[in-house]
Write an enzyme that holds these catalytic residues in place. Sequence first.
Site, PDB file in Angstrom:
ATOM      1  N   LYS A 206      -4.059 -18.144  -2.796  1.00 52.43           N
ATOM      2  CA  LYS A 206      -5.445 -18.154  -2.315  1.00 52.43           C
ATOM      3  C   LYS A 206      -6.365 -18.804  -3.352  1.00 52.43           C
ATOM      4  CE  LYS A 206      -9.017 -14.869  -0.905  1.00 52.43           C
ATOM      5  NZ  LYS A 206      -9.294 -13.487  -0.502  1.00 52.43           N
ATOM      6  N   GLU A 212       1.340 -16.789 -12.631  1.00 50.83           N
ATOM      7  CA  GLU A 212       2.762 -16.800 -12.261  1.00 50.83           C
ATOM      8  C   GLU A 212       3.061 -17.928 -11.273  1.00 50.83           C
ATOM      9  OE1 GLU A 212       0.744 -14.177 -12.292  1.00 50.83           O
ATOM     10  OE2 GLU A 212       1.820 -12.285 -12.574  1.00 50.83           O
ATOM     11  N   GLY A 267      -5.766 -11.065   0.209  1.00 53.15           N
ATOM     12  CA  GLY A 267      -4.388 -11.484  -0.086  1.00 53.15           C
ATOM     13  C   GLY A 267      -3.350 -10.680   0.678  1.00 53.15           C
ATOM     14  N   ARG A 268      -3.454  -9.349   0.621  1.00 51.27           N
ATOM     15  CA  ARG A 268      -2.410  -8.508   1.252  1.00 51.27           C
ATOM     16  C   ARG A 268      -2.573  -8.434   2.774  1.00 51.27           C
ATOM     17  NH1 ARG A 268      -5.715  -6.067  -2.096  1.00 51.27           N
ATOM     18  NH2 ARG A 268      -7.100  -4.392  -1.430  1.00 51.27           N
ATOM     19  N   GLU A 353      -2.326  -0.886  -3.053  1.00 53.87           N
ATOM     20  CA  GLU A 353      -3.355  -1.762  -3.619  1.00 53.87           C
ATOM     21  C   GLU A 353      -4.686  -1.550  -2.886  1.00 53.87           C
ATOM     22  OE1 GLU A 353      -2.535  -5.807  -5.710  1.00 53.87           O
ATOM     23  OE2 GLU A 353      -3.169  -6.303  -3.679  1.00 53.87           O
ATOM     24  N   HIS A 384      21.716   8.767   1.555  1.00 49.27           N
ATOM     25  CA  HIS A 384      22.727   9.036   0.530  1.00 49.27           C
ATOM     26  C   HIS A 384      22.125   8.879  -0.854  1.00 49.27           C
ATOM     27  CE1 HIS A 384      26.016   9.256   3.465  1.00 49.27           C
ATOM     28  NE2 HIS A 384      25.192   8.488   4.160  1.00 49.27           N
ATOM     29  N   LYS A 506      -3.955  -8.823 -16.274  1.00 50.30           N
ATOM     30  CA  LYS A 506      -4.010 -10.288 -16.340  1.00 50.30           C
ATOM     31  C   LYS A 506      -4.798 -10.722 -17.578  1.00 50.30           C
ATOM     32  CE  LYS A 506      -4.168 -11.626 -11.441  1.00 50.30           C
ATOM     33  NZ  LYS A 506      -4.965 -12.317 -10.430  1.00 50.30           N
TER      34      LYS A 506
HETATM   35  C1  G6Q Z   1      -3.725  -8.995  -2.695  1.00 46.63           C
HETATM   36  C2  G6Q Z   1      -4.028  -9.245  -4.082  1.00 46.63           C
HETATM   37  C3  G6Q Z   1      -2.938  -9.964  -4.833  1.00 46.63           C
HETATM   38  C4  G6Q Z   1      -2.896 -11.464  -4.588  1.00 46.63           C
HETATM   39  C5  G6Q Z   1      -2.028 -12.107  -5.653  1.00 46.63           C
HETATM   40  C6  G6Q Z   1      -1.872 -13.589  -5.464  1.00 46.63           C
HETATM   41  O1  G6Q Z   1      -4.476  -8.481  -1.907  1.00 46.63           O
HETATM   42  O2  G6Q Z   1      -5.236  -9.885  -4.178  1.00 46.63           O
HETATM   43  O3  G6Q Z   1      -1.665  -9.443  -4.580  1.00 46.63           O
HETATM   44  O4  G6Q Z   1      -2.431 -11.742  -3.314  1.00 46.63           O
HETATM   45  O5  G6Q Z   1      -2.558 -11.826  -6.912  1.00 46.63           O
HETATM   46  O6  G6Q Z   1      -3.111 -14.206  -5.497  1.00 46.63           O
HETATM   47  P1  G6Q Z   1      -3.259 -15.718  -5.106  1.00 46.63           P
HETATM   48  O7  G6Q Z   1      -2.900 -15.870  -3.672  1.00 46.63           O
HETATM   49  O8  G6Q Z   1      -4.685 -16.070  -5.368  1.00 46.63           O
HETATM   50  O9  G6Q Z   1      -2.304 -16.491  -5.964  1.00 46.63           O
END
Ligand code: G6Q
Length: 543
Positions: A206, A212, A267-268, A353, A384, A506
């Site tokens: 996003k 990463e 994001g989620r 989250e 199990h 971060k």
């Molecule tokens: C989700 C969070 C988080 C995000 C990641 C990746 O709701 O905001 O999990 O999706 O940190 O972020 P980017 O899509 O910006 O790389």
Amino acid sequence: MPALDTTKSWQDLSAHAGRIENMHLRDEFASDPDRAQRFTFEAAGLVADLSKNRITDETLKLLGGLARERCVEDWRDRMFKGERINITENRSVLHIALRNCEDRPIIVDGVNVMDGVDAVLKKMMVFCHQIRSGEWMGYDGRPMTDIVNIGIGGSDLGPVMVTEALKPYAHKRIKTHFISNVDGTHAAEILKPLNPATTLFIIASKTFTTQETIANAMTARDWFLAKAPNQQAVARHFVALSTNTKAVAEFGIDTDNMFEFWDWVGGRYSLWSAIGLSIALTIGFEDFENLLEGAFDMDEHFRLAPLESNLPVLLALLGVWNANLQGCTAHAVLPYDQYLHRLPAYLQQLDMESNGKGVTLDGVACAWQTGPIIFGEPGTNGQHSFHQLIHQGTRKISCDFILPAISHNPLGEHHLMLMANALAQTQALMLGKNEAEVRAELKPGDEALLTHKMFSGNRPTTTIAMKQLTPSTLGALIALYEHKVFVQGIIWGVNSFDQWGVELGKQLAKPILAELKAGKPGDAQDASTKALMARLLAWRKEP
Ligand code: G6Q
């Protein structure tokens, strides 16, 4: 909003919880033949049996009162209208617009967001056709055989979970892979068997600034360019999913190959957006639309059904009841379908989250528990392993059993065995095994085993059943959990749509990385971190 524990409905519920403290589900079922029927609800192809929870008609009535007092309907309507309910980030929360299959206008800042949604969906549809038909070719003229989504968190977990869940719908030629962890092992192991000439990379971010993802994307580009004939080949093999056009261009991806989304997609909550491109490429655009339609059906139910029969609202209230007033310390998600094996991981992010928050919207510390610990494994593996603690441990844990009636792999009696196990688990957790039942089975001289073999039962479970796991039922299931989490956030008074907790780590990683690169811990580090850095650096220098 007033503090949750000062509201009348909360106090009424607490008093009610005290009154039914000694209730046992075994007795409730024995004395009430209609119990299962009364506490079973349906929506969008899903059936949820709530009857094996420690609830009565009075409980649901009081929980409904709580939902009203916390203005759940008003918050829900404000979300659907596109109001900026994510107040700490000053954003609308509009994942529902991404699957608004009737194209109802949703206006944000004077603009109908549906225009952009439809345009991106169309672009995704065209691209899906090109890749899946083989019309889109790599640098040596062959069609794509492998897709690698590079993203993390919300830009990874949803697509991973859904592509795994819908494997029976996958294109025969195309294999989909995911790289998320910054651990080089992840990229190395995924890339090892792949041929760059037939691999498409999707860089999903996003913000397009996530450390990463950018590191993995650069590694993938280097790996690709080591074999590709020239830099121009990148255009055939790299696409981006992002809100940040500038950063995508700076990375070297042609912005024609960028699929856009917007800051009102959390994001989620983003698998329905361009972030779902890996899903659409894998299962085909038509089935991607079926996924959206399943979610839309659940959205419509959530938007229109009265609170008393509104499935996401009921699951949310039940979760609050179990966690805050029944002493449950965690919530297990137990899918009895191997294809749903990443659902617990996905829901961990969605739930933990979203509602892992300690202050209310007004910034005041919560004096009540908020989001639960979520965990789970597909059945029967969990049986199990950790189910022991759910049956006989000292902690109370509520569970969702998720159970399709028809398997995509009808091998012999496997599916009947799977269903029997799921049902038996919920029955065992409800009934338990009392002293008389254990004694009837004890061999003479085994008296010492009596208490070891007793089960208290009375442990809350919800069963969510469906005819079959399909794009549509999966869409409805995910939307069910999304709205459940939102409603719980409203009840607890927290913002379910921000994630400041992700930030601190971060920030602190930056100076530590700089010091690791320089080979010397900085003086400002605490003694523990400093010593660990020194030891790790020393090991790396050893032959
Ligand atoms: C989700 C969070 C988080 C995000 C990641 C990746 O709701 O905001 O999990 O999706 O940190 O972020 P980017 O899509 O910006 O790389």
